[in-house]
Design a protein around this motif. Sequence first.
Motif, PDB file in Angstrom:
ATOM      1  N   ALA A  91       0.832  -1.204   0.000  1.00 32.09           N
ATOM      2  CA  ALA A  91       0.000   0.000   0.000  1.00 32.09           C
ATOM      3  C   ALA A  91       0.868   1.255   0.000  1.00 32.09           C
ATOM      4  O   ALA A  91       0.618   2.201  -0.758  1.00 32.09           O
ATOM      5  N   ALA A  92       1.910   1.247   0.840  1.00 34.36           N
ATOM      6  CA  ALA A  92       2.811   2.405   0.907  1.00 34.36           C
ATOM      7  C   ALA A  92       3.522   2.632  -0.426  1.00 34.36           C
ATOM      8  O   ALA A  92       3.774   3.779  -0.818  1.00 34.36           O
ATOM      9  N   THR A  94       2.385   2.321  -3.321  1.00 32.87           N
ATOM     10  CA  THR A  94       1.506   2.940  -4.327  1.00 32.87           C
ATOM     11  C   THR A  94       1.333   4.442  -4.115  1.00 32.87           C
ATOM     12  O   THR A  94       0.778   5.129  -4.976  1.00 32.87           O
ATOM     13  N   PHE A  95       1.784   4.949  -2.970  1.00 32.61           N
ATOM     14  CA  PHE A  95       1.567   6.373  -2.658  1.00 32.61           C
ATOM     15  C   PHE A  95       2.263   7.295  -3.661  1.00 32.61           C
ATOM     16  O   PHE A  95       1.888   8.457  -3.786  1.00 32.61           O
ATOM     17  N   VAL A  96       3.275   6.772  -4.361  1.00 30.52           N
ATOM     18  CA  VAL A  96       3.979   7.603  -5.353  1.00 30.52           C
ATOM     19  C   VAL A  96       3.055   8.033  -6.499  1.00 30.52           C
ATOM     20  O   VAL A  96       3.351   8.983  -7.227  1.00 30.52           O
ATOM     21  N   THR A  97       1.929   7.327  -6.662  1.00 28.10           N
ATOM     22  CA  THR A  97       1.010   7.659  -7.752  1.00 28.10           C
ATOM     23  C   THR A  97      -0.079   8.643  -7.322  1.00 28.10           C
ATOM     24  O   THR A  97      -0.853   9.102  -8.171  1.00 28.10           O
ATOM     25  N   VAL A  98      -0.155   8.963  -6.021  1.00 29.93           N
ATOM     26  CA  VAL A  98      -1.195   9.883  -5.538  1.00 29.93           C
ATOM     27  C   VAL A  98      -1.127  11.250  -6.232  1.00 29.93           C
ATOM     28  O   VAL A  98      -2.165  11.796  -6.630  1.00 29.93           O
ATOM     29  N   PRO A  99       0.082  11.831  -6.423  1.00 24.75           N
ATOM     30  CA  PRO A  99       0.136  13.120  -7.133  1.00 24.75           C
ATOM     31  C   PRO A  99      -0.462  13.059  -8.534  1.00 24.75           C
ATOM     32  O   PRO A  99      -1.016  14.057  -9.020  1.00 24.75           O
ATOM     33  N   SER A 100      -0.380  11.902  -9.201  1.00 21.74           N
ATOM     34  CA  SER A 100      -0.947  11.768 -10.549  1.00 21.74           C
ATOM     35  C   SER A 100      -2.465  11.885 -10.536  1.00 21.74           C
ATOM     36  O   SER A 100      -3.075  12.253 -11.540  1.00 21.74           O
ATOM     37  N   PHE A 101      -3.064  11.564  -9.398  1.00 16.81           N
ATOM     38  CA  PHE A 101      -4.518  11.699  -9.278  1.00 16.81           C
ATOM     39  C   PHE A 101      -4.910  13.174  -9.168  1.00 16.81           C
ATOM     40  O   PHE A 101      -5.864  13.626  -9.813  1.00 16.81           O
ATOM     41  N   PHE A 102      -4.169  13.922  -8.348  1.00 14.91           N
ATOM     42  CA  PHE A 102      -4.508  15.330  -8.120  1.00 14.91           C
ATOM     43  C   PHE A 102      -3.968  16.256  -9.211  1.00 14.91           C
ATOM     44  O   PHE A 102      -4.599  17.257  -9.548  1.00 14.91           O
ATOM     45  N   TRP A 103      -2.788  15.909  -9.753  1.00 17.72           N
ATOM     46  CA  TRP A 103      -2.155  16.771 -10.754  1.00 17.72           C
ATOM     47  C   TRP A 103      -1.712  15.940 -11.961  1.00 17.72           C
ATOM     48  O   TRP A 103      -0.520  15.693 -12.157  1.00 17.72           O
ATOM     49  N   PRO A 104      -2.665  15.475 -12.780  1.00 14.90           N
ATOM     50  CA  PRO A 104      -2.293  14.670 -13.961  1.00 14.90           C
ATOM     51  C   PRO A 104      -1.477  15.494 -14.951  1.00 14.90           C
ATOM     52  O   PRO A 104      -1.659  16.712 -15.063  1.00 14.90           O
ATOM     53  N   THR A 105      -0.587  14.833 -15.661  1.00 17.66           N
ATOM     54  CA  THR A 105       0.242  15.517 -16.658  1.00 17.66           C
ATOM     55  C   THR A 105      -0.619  15.918 -17.856  1.00 17.66           C
ATOM     56  O   THR A 105      -1.696  15.350 -18.077  1.00 17.66           O
ATOM     57  N   PRO A 106      -0.148  16.889 -18.664  1.00 14.04           N
ATOM     58  CA  PRO A 106      -0.907  17.285 -19.871  1.00 14.04           C
ATOM     59  C   PRO A 106      -1.195  16.110 -20.799  1.00 14.04           C
ATOM     60  O   PRO A 106      -2.257  16.044 -21.412  1.00 14.04           O
ATOM     61  N   GLU A 178      -5.464   3.007  -1.738  1.00 17.95           N
ATOM     62  CA  GLU A 178      -4.593   2.261  -0.823  1.00 17.95           C
ATOM     63  C   GLU A 178      -4.227   3.052   0.436  1.00 17.95           C
ATOM     64  O   GLU A 178      -3.640   2.483   1.359  1.00 17.95           O
ATOM     65  N   ILE A 179      -4.551   4.347   0.485  1.00 13.72           N
ATOM     66  CA  ILE A 179      -4.296   5.112   1.721  1.00 13.72           C
ATOM     67  C   ILE A 179      -5.061   4.475   2.874  1.00 13.72           C
ATOM     68  O   ILE A 179      -4.516   4.259   3.970  1.00 13.72           O
ATOM     69  N   SER A 180      -6.332   4.157   2.635  1.00 15.86           N
ATOM     70  CA  SER A 180      -7.130   3.527   3.692  1.00 15.86           C
ATOM     71  C   SER A 180      -6.633   2.116   3.996  1.00 15.86           C
ATOM     72  O   SER A 180      -6.654   1.675   5.147  1.00 15.86           O
ATOM     73  N   THR A 181      -6.167   1.403   2.960  1.00 18.99           N
ATOM     74  CA  THR A 181      -5.632   0.044   3.158  1.00 18.99           C
ATOM     75  C   THR A 181      -4.475   0.063   4.155  1.00 18.99           C
ATOM     76  O   THR A 181      -4.384  -0.803   5.043  1.00 18.99           O
ATOM     77  N   PHE A 182      -3.601   1.047   4.005  1.00 23.72           N
ATOM     78  CA  PHE A 182      -2.439   1.164   4.887  1.00 23.72           C
ATOM     79  C   PHE A 182      -2.871   1.280   6.345  1.00 23.72           C
ATOM     80  O   PHE A 182      -2.374   0.559   7.221  1.00 23.72           O
ATOM     81  N   LEU A 210     -12.308   6.440   9.266  1.00 17.88           N
ATOM     82  CA  LEU A 210     -12.668   7.619   8.471  1.00 17.88           C
ATOM     83  C   LEU A 210     -12.054   7.574   7.072  1.00 17.88           C
ATOM     84  O   LEU A 210     -12.689   7.994   6.096  1.00 17.88           O
ATOM     85  N   SER A 211     -10.816   7.071   6.969  1.00 18.41           N
ATOM     86  CA  SER A 211     -10.188   6.982   5.641  1.00 18.41           C
ATOM     87  C   SER A 211     -10.910   5.948   4.784  1.00 18.41           C
ATOM     88  O   SER A 211     -11.116   6.142   3.582  1.00 18.41           O
ATOM     89  N   PHE A 212     -11.327   4.840   5.405  1.00 18.41           N
ATOM     90  CA  PHE A 212     -12.053   3.798   4.678  1.00 18.41           C
ATOM     91  C   PHE A 212     -13.403   4.320   4.191  1.00 18.41           C
ATOM     92  O   PHE A 212     -13.736   4.215   3.000  1.00 18.41           O
TER      93      PHE A 212
END
Length: 287
Positions: A91-92, A94-106, A178-182, A210-212
């Motif tokens: 789970a930890a 996968t956290f490297v992909t969290v920025p791609s959710f909030f700030w996707p590339t062009p 996966e944040i809640s999974t952790f 709460l995260s779940f």
Amino acid sequence: STQSTWDQSVLCDIRSSDQVTMHPEVVKWIATTEAAFRKNTGWLLASFCFFWVIDYSCIIVARLLFANSWSSASPQERRDIRVRFAAMVHAASTFVTVPSFFWPTPDMVARDPYGFDPLVETSLAITAGYFLYDITLCIILRDLPFLLHAISAFPLFIYAQHPFLQSSEGMFYHGVFEISTFFVHLRHLSFYTNLKETIGFTILGLTALLSFLGIRVVYGTWHTYHWWLHMLKLLNSGKAHSAFVILHYLVSNLILYALQYIWAVSTLLDVARQYIFTPIEARKKSS
């Protein structure tokens, strides 16, 4: 593009073989899966080996962190600690992909859902390796329900390397999910420590709850509704790279969210028993 040229070459290889009588959608599914699997086989196999190392190294970590609990734990409890530890490490990762959710590339925005991100793709290959570890583990443990879950999930992370759903839509179900999974696994592992009577244990439990509920159930339901609309629109457009792949995602998503709602009800009942019904019964006995 290089990607489409690669896929077309695989399609040609299949069509020129003795499999030409296959349905066109089956041919496209085989081509998609084979091309995606080739791309990051090294990362997948390295990840598979890595999680087995994590699994066995957990024995050393558990003896240091949960010395008393580990020595008195049953074989099933020891297995539970090792499985949850590996799941938490995954789970930890996968956290490297969290920025791609909030700030996707062009590129992600322009080519959604077929945008490409090398970091995201590597993370997806690592997750595919994790599920391959999970499949072999479930076979060893003869754990049929989780084996079915792992077998269902494994191809999805292979398909995603097409590339497909490496966009912010797809990354919700990877890094953000996966944040809640952790925190859920961390809370379960804390049962084996001396934290159960501390405020830290309560805070950890609330964070996991709460995260779940917040990520998976509340926001996740809204996100999933719009994701379904997008996938159905893609299917109806006739531009989908593989109808079978998209249908596989949709069916898996239905199963995933059925489980989320079942777990949500179960979790809320556990919280009610622990913080509402048990204190009331205790007060009745003391009165």
